[in-house]
Enzyme design. Structure first.
Site, short mmCIF file in Angstrom:
data_model
loop_
_atom_site.label_atom_id
_atom_site.label_comp_id
_atom_site.label_asym_id
_atom_site.label_seq_id
_atom_site.Cartn_x
_atom_site.Cartn_y
_atom_site.Cartn_z
N THR A 39 0.83 -1.21 0.00
CA THR A 39 0.00 0.00 0.00
C THR A 39 0.86 1.26 0.00
O THR A 39 0.51 2.27 -0.61
CB THR A 39 -0.95 -0.01 1.23
OG1 THR A 39 -1.70 -1.22 1.19
CG2 THR A 39 -1.89 1.18 1.23
N HIS A 42 1.67 1.89 -3.46
CA HIS A 42 0.47 2.40 -4.15
C HIS A 42 0.24 3.87 -3.80
O HIS A 42 -0.14 4.67 -4.65
CB HIS A 42 -0.77 1.60 -3.77
CG HIS A 42 -0.78 0.20 -4.32
ND1 HIS A 42 -0.58 -0.07 -5.65
CD2 HIS A 42 -0.98 -1.00 -3.72
CE1 HIS A 42 -0.65 -1.38 -5.85
NE2 HIS A 42 -0.88 -1.96 -4.69
P1 NAP Z 1 2.94 -9.58 -1.92
O1 NAP Z 1 4.20 -9.64 -1.14
O2 NAP Z 1 2.93 -8.92 -3.24
O3 NAP Z 1 2.48 -11.08 -2.04
C1 NAP Z 1 1.65 -11.56 -3.05
C2 NAP Z 1 2.31 -12.80 -3.58
O4 NAP Z 1 1.46 -13.39 -4.54
C3 NAP Z 1 3.59 -12.50 -4.31
O5 NAP Z 1 4.66 -12.55 -3.38
C4 NAP Z 1 3.68 -13.59 -5.37
O6 NAP Z 1 4.63 -14.57 -4.93
C5 NAP Z 1 2.28 -14.21 -5.34
N1 NAP Z 1 1.68 -14.30 -6.66
C6 NAP Z 1 1.71 -13.42 -7.68
N2 NAP Z 1 1.05 -13.91 -8.74
C7 NAP Z 1 0.59 -15.13 -8.39
C8 NAP Z 1 -0.17 -16.12 -9.03
N3 NAP Z 1 -0.59 -15.99 -10.29
N4 NAP Z 1 -0.48 -17.25 -8.36
C9 NAP Z 1 -0.07 -17.41 -7.08
N5 NAP Z 1 0.67 -16.51 -6.42
C10 NAP Z 1 0.99 -15.38 -7.06
O7 NAP Z 1 1.81 -8.91 -1.07
P2 NAP Z 1 1.37 -9.12 0.45
O8 NAP Z 1 1.95 -8.05 1.29
O9 NAP Z 1 1.52 -10.53 0.87
O10 NAP Z 1 -0.18 -8.77 0.29
C11 NAP Z 1 -1.00 -9.61 -0.48
C12 NAP Z 1 -2.24 -8.86 -0.95
O11 NAP Z 1 -3.03 -8.55 0.18
C13 NAP Z 1 -1.91 -7.52 -1.62
O12 NAP Z 1 -2.78 -7.35 -2.69
C14 NAP Z 1 -2.18 -6.53 -0.53
O13 NAP Z 1 -2.50 -5.26 -1.05
C15 NAP Z 1 -3.36 -7.18 0.14
N6 NAP Z 1 -3.68 -6.76 1.50
C16 NAP Z 1 -4.98 -6.74 1.80
C17 NAP Z 1 -5.38 -6.39 3.05
C18 NAP Z 1 -6.85 -6.39 3.36
O14 NAP Z 1 -7.24 -5.83 4.37
N7 NAP Z 1 -7.66 -7.02 2.56
C19 NAP Z 1 -4.44 -6.03 4.02
C20 NAP Z 1 -3.10 -6.07 3.69
C21 NAP Z 1 -2.72 -6.45 2.41
P3 NAP Z 1 5.37 -15.53 -5.99
O15 NAP Z 1 6.37 -14.68 -6.67
O16 NAP Z 1 5.90 -16.61 -5.14
O17 NAP Z 1 4.30 -16.02 -6.90
#
Ligand code: NAP
Length: 342
Positions: A39, A42
Site C-alpha cells: 500500500t 500504491h
Molecule cells: P505480496 O508480497 O505482493 O504477495 C503476493 C504474492 O502473490 C507475491 O509474493 C507472489 O509470490 C504471489 N503471486 C503473484 N502472482 C501469483 C499467481 N498468479 N499465483 C499465485 N501466487 C501469485 O503482497 P502481500 O503483502 O503478501 O499482500 C498480499 C495482498 O493482500 C496484496 O494485494 C495486498 O494489497 C493485500 N492486502 C490486503 C489487506 C486487506 O485488508 N484485505 C491487508 C493487507 C494487504 P510468488 O512470486 O511466489 O508467486
C-alpha cells in the site's frame, strides 16, 4: 526528527520535521520498526487515495515516550503496536459495528502522519500493549496479522477444514499459520517462488504448489489431485486477476472464497456467476482489521505466529525512500524500516 514524507503523488523524501507533541488522549511513540507494505508503494504512485503532505507508514511498533492529557491506560516506556485505522464511531456503519466500513475512516500513515519517522502520534484507543521482552521488530507484524485475522474469521474455518491459500507474500504466509491454528488439517499454499513454498511448509502448510506450473485448478482438484472435491475454503492473498479468477474453481460445492488481495480500483476480472450460483460458493471480500488488532497483538506476543522468517531486510530511514519508490526486491517478503539504524 527525521520523517519520510509524501509531498504529493510521486514525490517522497526524507525530511527534518518538528517532533510532534501528544494532544489530549494521545501518545508520543518512539518508532522501533515499521513495515513497508504494498500500500505504501500504491500511495507513492497515487493508486490509493491519501492526504499529502503526510508521513507514510502504517505497520508500526514502538515505545511510549510521552503521554498526552487524559491518557489513563499507558505509561512511558511501554511497548505498543498501533492500529492505524481510525473509525468515527458515529456513521451508520460504525453504529452497525462494521467499523472497517466507516464512511469517515482515517488511517495513520495515510491521512495523518505515520511510522516512517523517529516518532509517531497514536491515539490511546488505537494502541495495544506488547511485552517488554518481545523482539522490537516483531510488533510491526501486528497490523498485517490483524487484517489476516479478519479474513480468516470471515472464512469460518472449522477444525478439520481444508484450505487453499493463493499467494505466498507476507499475507499468504500469515494466513497459512492462522488457518492451521484455526484447526485446518489441509492447508495448501500456491505461489510461484520455490523459496516461499519451502518457507510455507516450514510454517505449517501441509502442501504447496507452483502457481506457474500449468493449470492449478486441474492439478489440485482433479481426481488424483490433493483436494479432488475442492477446498472448504480458498483465501486469495495475491491480488492479481489470475488468482481471483481461479479462487471459485478451487472451492468445493458450498465452499467459501475470501478475497484479501487488493486489485487496483476500476480493474475488472472474469467470474462465472452460474458457477457461484450452481455450486453455492460464498464469495466474501475482507477489508482491513475490525476489532482484530488486540488479538493480533496477543498472537504476536505469544510467539505462536512465526514472523522472524518473514523479515527480509532491516533498513534505516535513510534507505526508506529508495525502498518504497522501487518494487520489492525479488523474493523479498517484508522489509522493515528501523529508525534506530539511521
Ligand atoms: P505480496 O508480497 O505482493 O504477495 C503476493 C504474492 O502473490 C507475491 O509474493 C507472489 O509470490 C504471489 N503471486 C503473484 N502472482 C501469483 C499467481 N498468479 N499465483 C499465485 N501466487 C501469485 O503482497 P502481500 O503483502 O503478501 O499482500 C498480499 C495482498 O493482500 C496484496 O494485494 C495486498 O494489497 C493485500 N492486502 C490486503 C489487506 C486487506 O485488508 N484485505 C491487508 C493487507 C494487504 P510468488 O512470486 O511466489 O508467486
Amino acid at each position: 526528527m527525521k520523517a519520510v514524507r509524501l509531498e504529493a503523488t510521486g514525490q517522497l523524501s526524507l525530511r527534518n520535521v518538528e517532533k510532534p507533541a501528544p494532544g489530549s488522549g494521545e501518545l508520543l511513540v518512539r518508532v522501533e520498526a515499521c513495515g513497508i507494505c504494498g500500500t505504501d508503494r500504491h500511495l507513492f504512485h497515487g493508486e490509493f487515495p491519501s492526504k499529502p503532505p503526510v508521513t507514510l507508514g502504517h505497520e508500526f511498533t514502538g515505545i511510549v515516550e510521552q503521554i498526552g492529557p487524559g491518557v489513563t491506560g499507558f505509561r512511558n516506556g511501554m511497548r505498543i503496536t498501533g492500529d492505524p485505522n481510525i473509525s468515527c464511531g458515529q456513521c451508520p456503519e460504525c453504529q452497525r459495528g462494521r467499523v472497517n466500513l466507516c464512511t469517515n475512516l482515517r488511517a495513520i500513515g495515510i491521512h495523518r502522519d505515520g511510522g516512517f519517522a523517529e516518532h509517531v502520534i497514536v491515539p490511546e484507543k488505537q494502541a495495544f500493549v506488547l511485552p517488554d521482552d518481545l523482539d522490537p521488530l516483531h510488533g510491526a507484524f501486528c497490523e498485517p496479522l490483524a487484517c489476516c485475522l479478519h479474513g480468516v474469521d470471515l472464512a469460518d474455518i472449522r477444525t478439520g477444514s481444508s484450505v487453499i491459500v493463493l499467494g505466498g507474500g507476507v499475507i499468504g504466509l500469515l494466513v497459512v499459520q492462522l488457518a492451521r491454528l484455526a484447526g485446518a488439517t489441509k492447508v495448501v499454499l500456491v505461489t510461484r517462488s520455490a523459496e516461499k513454498r519451502r518457507l510455507a511448509e516450514s510454517l505449517g502448510a501441509t502442501a504447496t504448489a507452483d502457481a506457474s506450473d500449468g493449470d492449478i485448478t486441474d492439478r489440485l482438484t482433479s481426481p488424483h489431485g490433493l483436494l479432488p472435491d475442492g477446498a472448504d475454503v480458498v483465501i486469495e492473498c495475491a491480488g492479481v486477476a489470475e488468482t481471483i479468477e481461479q479462487a471459485p474453481s478451487l472451492a468445493r460445492r458450498g465452499g467459501t472464497v475470501v478475497i484479501l488481495g487488493v486489485m487496483p480500483q476500476g480493474v475488472k476480472t472474469t467470474i462465472e456467476p452460474f458457477d457461484l450460483l450452481f455450486r453455492e460458493i460464498r464469495l466474501i471480500g475482507s477489508f482491513i482489521n475490525p476489532f482484530t488488532h488486540r488479538r493480533a497483538a496477543e498472537l504476536i506476543a505469544s510467539g505462536i505466529i512465526k514472523v522472524e522468517p518473514l523479515i527480509s531486510r532491516r533498513i534505516g530511514l535513510g534507505e526508506a525512500v529508495e525502498a518504497i519508490t522501487n518494487p520489492a526486491r525479488p523474493g523479498e517478503i517484508r522489509a522493515l524500516v528501523v529508525p534506530g539504524l539511521g
